[in-house]
Each structure stands twice: as structure tokens, then as C-alpha cells.
Scaffold this active site. Sequence first.
Site, short mmCIF file in Angstrom:
data_model
loop_
_atom_site.label_atom_id
_atom_site.label_comp_id
_atom_site.label_asym_id
_atom_site.label_seq_id
_atom_site.Cartn_x
_atom_site.Cartn_y
_atom_site.Cartn_z
CB ILE A 145 33.59 -14.32 4.68
CG1 ILE A 145 34.62 -15.36 5.12
CG2 ILE A 145 33.85 -13.00 5.41
CD1 ILE A 145 36.05 -14.99 4.81
CB ALA A 223 37.98 -6.87 5.08
NE ARG A 225 43.51 -12.63 -0.17
CZ ARG A 225 43.06 -12.86 1.05
NH1 ARG A 225 42.64 -11.85 1.80
NH2 ARG A 225 43.02 -14.10 1.53
CG ASP A 249 42.63 -6.21 7.58
OD1 ASP A 249 43.16 -5.72 8.59
OD2 ASP A 249 42.61 -7.43 7.34
CD GLU A 254 48.74 -7.37 3.25
OE1 GLU A 254 48.93 -8.36 3.99
OE2 GLU A 254 47.61 -7.02 2.87
CG HIS A 273 46.26 -9.21 6.08
ND1 HIS A 273 46.75 -9.52 4.84
CD2 HIS A 273 45.20 -10.04 6.28
CE1 HIS A 273 46.03 -10.49 4.29
NE2 HIS A 273 45.08 -10.83 5.15
CB ALA A 276 39.08 -12.56 9.70
#
Length: 310
Positions: A145, A223, A225, A249, A254, A273, A276
Site C-alpha cells: 500500500i 490510515a 491502525r 481514519d 470503532e 474507517h 480503503a
Amino acid sequence: MRILIAEQQCATYAALLQQAQPQLTLCPAATLDQLIELATSCDVWLGQPDLLADLLRQGLKPQWAQSTWAGIKPLLAQDLPRDYRLSRASGIFGELMAEYVLTYMLAHERQLLARVASQSACTWDDRRPGTLTGRRVLLVGCGAIGQLVAQRLASFAVQLFGVASTAREQSPFLQVVALEHLAEQVTQADYLINLLPDTPATHNLFDKNLFEQCKPGALFINAGRGSAVVDADLVAALAAGWLAGAVLDVCREEPLPAAHCFWRTPGLLLTGHTAALTLPGLMAELFLANLQAYEAGQPLRGEVNFARGY
């Protein structure tokens, strides 16, 4: 071969796979009771890690499981078996993550949120915008990524630096240093972007000691963890002006609880989140490619090393 599909979007995945390869025997389900009944006759599992972990806890186990998420933390729990092949979603999130990162970098340079506030106040806002050209970007996490994010950012004439588990030469980065040198790099970064997976080595990486060394005016984007960030330390860093802002993100918990301090932290933007999300079409293509490799006894794309955690 019977293939278990353990996914909330199981019908979508079944349709995509059946269309691509009509000869496959698919067993889709989204509830645990249905999955338990089907899993006993399936050696290959495709699905989301939380559902797969529930099946493993029932004493069931595949020969190979393909996760539909990039993160596989639920499957790394200490009470779960590890004597099977596991692959994570790999190589399908880079473009989406690059778009996400670029969105908020450009919004920061163009001061988008401040201009929205000015319009709401009926104030003519003619402040000068910034530009990405020449900005120093530090990507923490230079895997598949991070590599693609770097390639997309390179066309904006930024200076790209990376942090990885070990130092290495890697284009288009000007330099990639080992994780222990992160603190030295943040002092010069205009953008500090975390893309690291959740491993013991990445927990609480972004803390008070690191934030207070950041370049004033830097934007922090997480983006990767949520476990990588010490929440209270980030709030303090924004209040102290060690950072110009933060875009998160991912969070430790969560959805984020209503009482959490992030909701009321000036200069912090939450994106739920969504950076992506897994696109079923791309995930189906990855699974079919890995299925071919699995049947041929070859390495799988994104195959997990349980000891390493990814």
C-alpha cells in the site's frame, strides 16, 4: 472442492465468483449457525476475519483461509489455531488509499475546512493557499500500500521519505530508514502518514515523545491502525501546536464512543474507517488468483506469517 464464503456480502461474492468460474462449488452464508453447518465440508474459506475467527472457536479449521480484509487481527488471537494457510487481502487497496491521502493533503494545502467556515460566517476568505510541490512527506509503512501511495504522490513533486521495519533502497522514496529512526525523521516532515499494520512493534508508536519532535505545521494522517496512536498524547499535541492538524481514519475502538475526546478535539478530523474499503470485484479477482496458486501448491499473495503477525 467446496468453498465457504463467510461474509456479510456473501451473495455478492458468490455471484462474482460463479460468474467468473461457474464450476466452483460455493457455500455462502452470513450467520454463524449457517456457517458452522457449511464449514465442516469446506476446506477453503473466504471471508471477513471476525466471522472466520468465530468458526475457528467452534473447533472448525480450513486448509486455507482468504481474508477479505487487509487486517487479520481477529485471527491472531492466542486461543486460535495457526496450523493452516492464511492470506490477507493484499494489493487491492493501494489506489484507494492513495486517493484518500491525497484528498486530505490537498485539502490541507488549500485550507478547505477553514474556507468552509469562512463561507458559513459570510467572510470573504482570500488567504493564500499552499502547494504540495516540495513538501516533505514521511510515509510510515512502505509495503504494497505504501509503495503505491508513494508512486501516486511522486507526480505532485513532493519529497518522499519512508520508514519500514528495516532500512532499504526503494523507489520512488529518496530514503527509507528503519523504524527505530522514526523520531529523527519527523522533525523535518510536513506530512506524517501512518500506514503500518497492527503488530506489537507498532502499538503506541505515535506518543507524546514523538509528537513533540514533529515539525510545527505538520499534518498527521493515520490510515494504518488506531493502536499505533496514544489518544491523549495526540490531543495534547494538537493543543500544544506540535501539529497543525490530524486526520484519523482508524481508532482504537470503532465505532468511536460518544464520550471520546476525539469528537471535540480542535484540528482533528475523523473519517470513520472509510479510507480503503474492500471492493468485492477486486477481492474476487485476488481470491481466484490465489485459488489457482493454492491448487498448484504455490505461494499465495498476501500469505500471512503468523509469527510476524502479517
